[in-house]
Write a protein that holds these residues in place. Structure first.
Motif, PDB file in Angstrom:
ATOM      1  N   GLU A  10       0.759  -1.309   0.031  1.00 17.97           N
ATOM      2  CA  GLU A  10      -0.091   0.275   0.077  1.00 17.97           C
ATOM      3  C   GLU A  10       0.954   1.213  -0.065  1.00 17.97           C
ATOM      4  O   GLU A  10       0.612   2.333  -0.497  1.00 17.97           O
ATOM      5  CB  GLU A  10      -0.984  -0.072   1.263  1.00 17.97           C
ATOM      6  N   GLU A  70      -6.894   0.339  -8.719  1.00 17.60           N
ATOM      7  CA  GLU A  70      -8.350   0.250  -8.246  1.00 17.60           C
ATOM      8  C   GLU A  70      -9.121   1.148  -8.908  1.00 17.60           C
ATOM      9  O   GLU A  70      -9.657   1.811  -8.230  1.00 17.60           O
ATOM     10  CB  GLU A  70      -8.289   0.361  -6.732  1.00 17.60           C
ATOM     11  N   THR A 141     -10.002   7.877 -10.300  1.00 22.05           N
ATOM     12  CA  THR A 141      -9.384   7.395  -8.980  1.00 22.05           C
ATOM     13  C   THR A 141      -8.890   6.140  -8.951  1.00 22.05           C
ATOM     14  O   THR A 141      -9.750   5.182  -9.237  1.00 22.05           O
ATOM     15  CB  THR A 141     -10.231   7.955  -7.593  1.00 22.05           C
ATOM     16  N   ASP A 142      -7.884   6.024  -8.137  1.00 26.72           N
ATOM     17  CA  ASP A 142      -7.362   4.910  -8.003  1.00 26.72           C
ATOM     18  C   ASP A 142      -7.376   4.528  -6.393  1.00 26.72           C
ATOM     19  O   ASP A 142      -6.404   3.635  -6.016  1.00 26.72           O
ATOM     20  CB  ASP A 142      -6.089   4.227  -8.371  1.00 26.72           C
ATOM     21  N   LYS A 143      -7.610   5.332  -5.516  1.00 19.94           N
ATOM     22  CA  LYS A 143      -7.853   5.400  -4.109  1.00 19.94           C
ATOM     23  C   LYS A 143      -6.629   6.197  -3.605  1.00 19.94           C
ATOM     24  O   LYS A 143      -6.705   6.702  -2.518  1.00 19.94           O
ATOM     25  CB  LYS A 143      -8.039   4.100  -3.529  1.00 19.94           C
ATOM     26  N   TYR A 144      -5.827   6.440  -4.484  1.00 24.59           N
ATOM     27  CA  TYR A 144      -4.502   7.335  -4.029  1.00 24.59           C
ATOM     28  C   TYR A 144      -4.345   8.539  -4.682  1.00 24.59           C
ATOM     29  O   TYR A 144      -3.826   9.500  -4.042  1.00 24.59           O
ATOM     30  CB  TYR A 144      -3.165   6.207  -4.192  1.00 24.59           C
ATOM     31  N   THR A 146      -6.212  11.419  -8.051  1.00 26.27           N
ATOM     32  CA  THR A 146      -7.487  11.558  -8.877  1.00 26.27           C
ATOM     33  C   THR A 146      -7.200  12.652 -10.160  1.00 26.27           C
ATOM     34  O   THR A 146      -6.214  13.268  -9.777  1.00 26.27           O
ATOM     35  CB  THR A 146      -8.334  12.320  -7.762  1.00 26.27           C
TER      36      THR A 146
END
Length: 243
Positions: A10, A70, A141-144, A146
């Motif tokens: 992560e 993601e 977005t890939d959660k990290y 945008t």
């Protein structure tokens, strides 16, 4: 002392240099995720429009080049009556202008594709109640990280034409007056459901010569004998006794 421990995978994703990008296949974006020329000229967002009575449909395509994908693309400002849905499959359209057609290409595994659809509630422009303008913003977005891209969706009024309908024969046929301001004259024209006054061939076939002045009395008659070939109807247009 106690400390916060992050999962190495992560943490690597948080530090990844690649961020998700909204790319070509989306109105206003090029293959590198930059604004294309049309979007740059319109103030930083793309403009997609249709006349009342016609639907709008385009794709939003995003890509993430790192291994932490993601990926999803969220939409904000979707107007009432429109839909926004993720698409499956390995084909994406390379263009959104339907008159040009589609240019299909393979969609990479690290890409996401969504379809925005804004149909008209009626084919009758007068019954099309959609808002004239809606700004819809898309967030990849890939959660990290945008990437944001906005598209102005416009529903335009059908341009008014200079023709004036004088009389109708049923629902689709009639006689009209076409005033040509640039030539300082006017024409009488027969029309039906297929007649296009913007088509020079139709004007030549269905209209009188442009020799009549506006705001003067004339006698115009359309004679239909119904003896045409197939679905055509033979007839004559007579203006002031001249065929």
């Amino acid at each position: 002392p106690p400390y916060l421990r992050l999962d190495p995978t992560e943490e690597a994703c948080r530090l990844a240099s690649n961020k998700p990008l909204i790319v070509a296949g989306t109105p206003g974006r090029d293959a590198s995720g930059n604004l294309d020329a049309t979007a740059a000229l319109s103030g930083g967002f793309a403009v997609v429009s249709a006349y009342r009575g016609k639907g709008i449909e385009f794709e939003v395509v995003a890509q993430d080049d790192d291994q932490c994908a993601e990926l999803r693309v969220e939409a904000v400002g979707v107007p009432f009556g429109a839909t926004y849905e993720a698409q499956s499959g390995q084909q994406m359209s390379g263009g959104y202008v339907t008159s040009v057609g589609t240019n299909n290409k393979e969609m990479p595994d690290n890409a996401a594709r969504y379809l925005f659809s804004f149909p008209s509630p009626s084919t009758d422009p007068l019954s099309d109640t959609r808002n004239a303008s809606s700004l819809v913003c898309f967030f990849a977005t890939d959660k990290y990280s945008t990437d944001e891209h906005c598209i102005l969706v416009q529903i335009e009024e059908i341009p008014k034409r200079p023709e004036e309908v004088l009389v109708r024969f049923g629902c689709y046929m009639g006689l009209l007056w076409n005033n040509n301001a640039s030539e300082l004259c006017g024409r009488f024209c027969f029309f039906d459901a297929e007649t296009d006054m913007g088509n020079a061939t139709h004007v030549a076939n269905y209209c009188s010569d442009c020799t009549y002045k506006d705001k003067q009395w004339h006698h115009a008659t359309v004679v239909l004998d119904g003896a045409g070939n197939g679905t055509d109807i033979a007839g004559k247009l007579v203006v002031d006794g001249k065929v």
